[in-house]
Design an enzyme around this catalytic site. Structure first.
Site, PDB file in Angstrom:
ATOM      1  N   ASP A  68       0.837  -1.196   0.000  1.00 32.61           N
ATOM      2  CA  ASP A  68       0.000   0.000   0.000  1.00 32.61           C
ATOM      3  C   ASP A  68       0.874   1.250   0.000  1.00 32.61           C
ATOM      4  O   ASP A  68       1.873   1.321   0.720  1.00 32.61           O
ATOM      5  CB  ASP A  68      -0.902  -0.016   1.231  1.00 32.61           C
ATOM      6  CG  ASP A  68      -1.797   1.204   1.316  1.00 32.61           C
ATOM      7  OD1 ASP A  68      -2.773   1.266   0.569  1.00 32.61           O
ATOM      8  OD2 ASP A  68      -1.498   2.096   2.132  1.00 32.61           O
ATOM      9  N   GLU A  95      13.037 -15.457  -0.148  1.00 31.39           N
ATOM     10  CA  GLU A  95      13.336 -16.531   0.806  1.00 31.39           C
ATOM     11  C   GLU A  95      12.149 -17.472   0.972  1.00 31.39           C
ATOM     12  O   GLU A  95      12.306 -18.669   1.168  1.00 31.39           O
ATOM     13  CB  GLU A  95      13.679 -15.946   2.176  1.00 31.39           C
ATOM     14  CG  GLU A  95      15.032 -15.292   2.310  1.00 31.39           C
ATOM     15  CD  GLU A  95      15.234 -14.828   3.747  1.00 31.39           C
ATOM     16  OE1 GLU A  95      14.929 -15.612   4.682  1.00 31.39           O
ATOM     17  OE2 GLU A  95      15.662 -13.677   3.942  1.00 31.39           O
TER      18      GLU A  95
END
Length: 548
Positions: A207, A265
């Protein structure tokens, strides 16, 4: 419904469809009138049945709800209004069991004023978090340090009597801006993101990601050469400035690289909300190199402009200027007037909704769909006395805010509050929405809901529509004509009539094309001439070698 496979496909998200859920308005499970996580879990089978792949959840974190969750008071906890962390874990587990991915909303640029970080920061000028937010001394005459404006109206600076300084807020006064120039702030956000990724979150929607950093020198913005009305209403003076100092700063690039490294990851995906004077420039910068955001969307399809020229221009400009990025095309979300009203007016029929969906899902990019648009819902009319949105209250009556697109999802036409809640809903259920409820449309094979299910299934069967290159053809307004090409596959041709009047035009490429029957859309092509009824569309295939 079979979802996309992510095995051995690192770019699986390019084939995906995102479905946005606004938790307050999806399903209330406990009768308090506000939607919650358990309510969403109850409806995951419905979402999976649409054929979508990623469920984007608007904020459900602990918050005073001044901006309904976009003012976060604890990044690592669920607000009791929505449930508990255990409820969230159950939601994720069920979603994954259905083949759905969960994407959460990361609101990093600002917090709630009740966040412990800000409580400590405003207490003095020398405490450990005194530099975690953007503070500035007044000018000699007492005015704020520069001319920056808040998106929600007025100055972006608020005087604080504790520190006898101004603090920056790009949105509500109660949403103080974090100081991303402080490396401890960046790390705190990385830690919070890791918390959710470790719980099984598959993606993040960033956002206001252009707001992370500000100009250290606090230079005033110059006047805008062209007024921006794509991200703010035309009665808002925010669009009168060229926002070159209060956002889109170069320091954001290395921070996004750190975010991406952490996402990689966990094999998680990101999408950035880009609201800037030149959205395409920021998209190109924020996706270049494949080590920052995975994909981005702008507000360019969330405006009232609905012409073939506008849509073609936006897509072609993206393809030309954002060569290392991937688009996510959105025609509706929790911040925009519903597309049926915005593009079709008060009398628009579901034919428009079917046309818009078919067009959106035929563009190159990852579509993002907003809850309720699968029902062809119009913008709700919320009277002032029931208005909740502070943005609407500030700009009433010329701008009524965002409540009209946030009213409760209608599930059962004859149930109280259309099956959303057993209590009093936080926003009223629009009567016309109840008539278009899920249970009604489920039973109607010609409904918008069933059309969406069918067209999503069609898109999944045509890799040209997910991975193919895109090219447009000259056609008279309001017709949009395009081709999707993928090596080893026939070319898909598509023509769309963006108006409520019939249109026909010559398109030689369609001569001899094999028509694809799409239930719910009408159109024909014979001897190189395309004929489309109001809001009609035509699809066909030609051998790849002759698709030009």
């Amino acid at each position: 419904m079979t979802q996309i496979s992510t095995l051995d496909n690192p770019n699986w998200w390019r084939d995906a469809i995102i479905y946005q859920v606004y938790p307050r308005s999806y399903q209330d499970s406990n009768g308090d009138g506000v939607g919650d996580l358990n309510g969403i879990t109850e409806r995951l089978d419905y979402i999976a049945g649409l054929g979508v792949d990623i469920v984007w959840l608007s904020p459900f974190f602990k918050s005073p709800m001044a901006d309904f969750g976009y003012d976060i008071a604890d990044y690592c906890d669920v607000d009791p209004l929505f449930g508990t962390l255990a409820d969230f874990d159950r939601l994720v587990a069920k979603a994954h069991g259905l083949g759905l991915k969960i994407m959460i909303d990361q609101v990093m640029s600002h917090t709630a004023e009740t966040h412990p970080w800000f409580v400590e920061s405003r207490a003095s000028r020398d405490n450990p978090k005194s530099d975690w937010y953007v503070w500035a001394d007044p000018l000699p005459d007492g005015n704020p340090p520069n001319n920056w404006l808040s998106v929600f109206g007025g100055s972006a600076w608020q005087w604080d009597t504790r520190r006898k300084q101004y603090y920056l807020h790009n949105f509500l006064v109660s949403q103080p801006q974090l100081n991303f120039h402080n490396p401890l702030v960046q790390q705190a956000h990385l830690d919070a993101q890791r918390f959710w990724l470790a719980r099984g979150v598959d993606g993040v929607r960033m956002d206001a990601c252009v707001f992370h950093f500000h100009d250290r020198q606090l230079r005033s913005n110059p006047p805008a050469l062209v007024r921006d009305t794509s991200t703010v209403t035309d009665v808002n003076p925010y669009g009168m400035q060229a926002h070159i100092y209060d956002k889109t700063q170069p320091e954001n690039i290395p921070f996004l690289e750190r975010l991406r490294a952490q996402l990689d990851e966990f094999g998680a995906v990101s999408i950035g909300e880009i609201s800037s004077d030149d959205a395409l420039a920021q998209m190109a910068e924020y996706m270049a190199g494949g080590n920052k955001l995975h994909m981005c969307y702008s507000f360019n399809f969330l405006t009232p402009v609905f012409t073939a020229h506008h849509i073609r221009t936006q897509v072609e400009d993206f393809e030309r200027r954002v060569q290392e990025g991937w688009a996510s095309w959105s025609v509706g979300n929790h911040d925009a007037i519903r597309v049926m009203t915005r593009w079709g007016g008060p009398d628009a029929t579901p034919a428009l909704a079917k046309l818009v969906l078919a067009m959106q899902l035929s563009l190159k990019g990852t579509p993002c769909l907003y809850q309720g648009d699968e029902l062809a819902l119009h913008e709700a009319d919320v009277p002032f006395e029931l208005l909740q949105d502070p943005y609407g209250k500030a700009f009433w009556p010329e701008f009524k805010g965002r409540d009209g697109c946030r009213t409760p999802m209608p599930w059962e036409a004859d149930a109280p509050h259309a099956g959303f809640t057993g209590g009093t809903p936080w926003l009223p259920v629009e009567p016309s929405h109840a008539a278009a409820a899920v249970d009604v449309q489920d039973r109607d094979p010609d409904s918008m809901l069933n059309f969406q299910r069918r067209f999503i299934a069609l898109r999944r069967s045509l890799p040209q529509l997910t991975r193919g290159e895109i090219a447009f053809f000259d056609a008279p307004e309001p017709a949009l004509a395009l081709r999707r090409d993928l090596d080893g596959e026939a070319s898909v041709l598509a023509a769309f009539n963006l108006s409520d009047a019939p249109v026909s035009f010559d398109w030689p490429a369609t001569d001899g094309a094999a028509q694809m029957a799409v239930a719910g859309l009408q159109g024909s092509a014979e001897r190189g001439r395309v004929t489309l009824p109001p809001y009609g569309a035509w699809f066909g295939t030609v051998p790849a070698a002759t698709g030009a």
